[in-house]
Write an enzyme that holds these catalytic residues in place. Structure first.
Site, PDB file in Angstrom:
ATOM      1  N   GLY A  10     -33.701  28.484   8.424  1.00  0.00           N
ATOM      2  CA  GLY A  10     -32.949  28.332   7.192  1.00  0.00           C
ATOM      3  C   GLY A  10     -33.057  26.905   6.678  1.00  0.00           C
ATOM      4  O   GLY A  10     -32.548  25.991   7.323  1.00  0.00           O
ATOM      5  N   VAL A  14     -27.754  23.601   3.472  1.00  0.00           N
ATOM      6  CA  VAL A  14     -27.265  23.118   4.769  1.00  0.00           C
ATOM      7  C   VAL A  14     -28.419  22.755   5.693  1.00  0.00           C
ATOM      8  O   VAL A  14     -28.425  21.704   6.339  1.00  0.00           O
ATOM      9  CB  VAL A  14     -26.351  24.162   5.431  1.00  0.00           C
ATOM     10  N   ILE A 137     -14.321  20.160   9.347  1.00  0.00           N
ATOM     11  CA  ILE A 137     -13.120  19.981  10.171  1.00  0.00           C
ATOM     12  C   ILE A 137     -13.416  20.462  11.597  1.00  0.00           C
ATOM     13  O   ILE A 137     -13.810  21.611  11.793  1.00  0.00           O
ATOM     14  CB  ILE A 137     -11.930  20.783   9.598  1.00  0.00           C
ATOM     15  N   LYS A 206     -13.119  33.850   9.073  1.00  0.00           N
ATOM     16  CA  LYS A 206     -12.828  32.582   9.742  1.00  0.00           C
ATOM     17  C   LYS A 206     -11.555  32.690  10.581  1.00  0.00           C
ATOM     18  O   LYS A 206     -11.486  32.167  11.698  1.00  0.00           O
ATOM     19  CB  LYS A 206     -12.701  31.474   8.704  1.00  0.00           C
TER      20      LYS A 206
END
Length: 428
Positions: A10, A14, A137, A206
């Site tokens: 990928g 990102v 985070i 999530k």
């Protein structure tokens, strides 16, 4: 100095950010790990696309599964997305080979996390996924490692930047939901089809991962009660402001006497709470343990933030750090006893579009009393020339089940002209 050969599947926003970060931080990472971290092989769909990367000397695979299965790599990084193949097949192939995997794929983990964790244990390969929840985070390591001495009672947070951006713009600029959604799409915060974000499914995926880490349960996204923000109006956010609250889409997992309650829904939170101050595309996660309570705030998405988490996992791989995927052996993860949403207790905001006929207010009050629902306040507003009034009820603590029964009775009485709006309230 030994080399950690990274296979990267990928090369989107990102993936390209990870590649650049490894190049930019090469010397610092070498100094801290004692190893050279280098992307030696990649897999992506379009080889001709100019990504602004120097891929000279990097081996190119057309098939990510082939990269995972046959590439001369020490760690496989999956940044393709999707809860099925080729992402699942590639991750499984790498784990079965016994090489560690780093992924940002929350949908895959929410659907297949237990299966992949079993593969990781069988081959003694690590499965790392800090980037899958809340972007930059470090909540995964916080729950799995830093708070290991705590019994976690509750995990909650803003886990979707798209929804938080929309709600922030609505509240601050007095704009409609549809206007703010369109702006989010224009800026790239929301997809052309925004369903996954605005209807709460991204947050649910999530939350399922966080629940497993916090409570030692199997990942089970299907057990989460999910409501999105599509039905919210500017009037709801203005009413919340008048009452001293802000509206946030929260994912909440909490230990109760009847099991683990998992829910995603719009929530009114007091303005002075730290999580109420989180605006725009920022994420926040609050953890309540028996020894420590904390709130982590930071960027929840974007190339740089997600890449930071991916590189953090690669740092752990380079140092040889490896643990159980969800903090416990798969055999010890329990099937969570699902606490019924109907038993959820708290205050509620209820907005009704009330028809103009005698006895309407008495009917509403009677139906609330029938369910033993005590009202903290009632507000009624009738726009000029309108045939219906907007009635807002704020309840004291009651149950979801009681609220739903009362509303069903009010609808059956024929005194409201539109679907009611219900928002849960978190109070001090």
């Amino acid at each position: 100095m030994s080399e950690l050969k990274v296979g990267l599947a990928g090369l989107g926003t990102v993936g390209a950010a990870v590649f650049r970060m490894l190049e930019r931080r090469k010397a610092e990472l070498e100094a801290r790990t004692g190893r050279t971290l280098r992307v030696t092989a990649v897999a992506a769909r379009d080889r001709s696309r100019d990504r602004g990367l120097d891929l000279g000397g990097v081996i190119w695979f057309e098939d990510p599964v082939a990269l995972a299965r046959d590439g001369d790599i020490d760690v496989f990084v999956e940044l393709m997305g999707g809860d099925g193949d080729p992402a699942k097949a590639a991750v499984a192939a790498a784990l079965d080979r016994g090489i560690p995997v780093v992924t940002a794929n929350k949908a895959l983990l929410a659907k297949c996390g237990v299966e992949l964790a079993q593969r990781a244990e069988a081959s003694r390969a690590g499965l790392h996924f800090e980037a899958a929840v809340a972007g930059g985070i470090p909540i995964v390591k916080t729950l799995r490692e830093s708070l290991a001495g705590n019994t976690i009672e509750r995990v909650s947070g803003i886990l979707n930047g798209t929804c938080n951006y929309i709600l922030t713009r609505m509240a601050e600029e007095k704009l409609s939901f549809h206007v703010c959604l369109g702006e989010a799409q224009r800026l790239g915060y929301a997809e052309a089809d925004p369903t996954f974000d605005i209807d709460g499914f991204d947050t649910a995926h999530k939350l399922a991962i966080l629940t497993s880490l916090a409570f030692g349960t199997q990942v089970d996204a299907d057990s989460i009660y999910v409501e999105g923000i599509r039905q919210l109006t500017l009037a709801d956010l203005e009413a919340a402001d008048d009452l001293g609250y802000r509206v946030k889409l929260l994912g909440v997992a909490v230990r109760t006497e009847t099991g683990i309650e998992q829910r995603v829904h719009p929530t009114m939170v007091p303005k002075h709470w730290p999580i109420a101050q989180v605006s725009g595309v920022t994420n926040a996660v609050a953890v309540d343990g028996d020894a420590v309570a904390l709130t982590l705030v930071g960027p929840g998405a974007g190339g740089a933030a997600t890449a930071s988490a991916v590189v953090g996992d690669l740092f752990d791989v380079a140092r040889g750090a490896r643990g159980y995927t969800f903090g416990l052996p798969v055999a010890e993860l329990t099937k969570a006893e699902r606490a019924a949403m109907q038993r959820h207790e708290g205050g509620y905001y209820i907005r009704l579009a009330v028809v103009n006929k005698p006895g309407t207010a008495a009917t509403i009050a009677r139906r609330m009393a029938d369910e033993q629902i005590s009202l903290e306040s009632i507000m009624q507003r009738r726009p000029d020339g309108a045939e219906t009034a907007r009635v807002i009820l704020i309840t004291y603590a009651t149950t979801e089940e009681a609220v739903r029964r009362a509303i069903a009775a009010i609808e059956a009485d024929g005194v409201i002209s539109a679907l009611p709006q219900v928002i849960r309230i978190e109070k001090d």
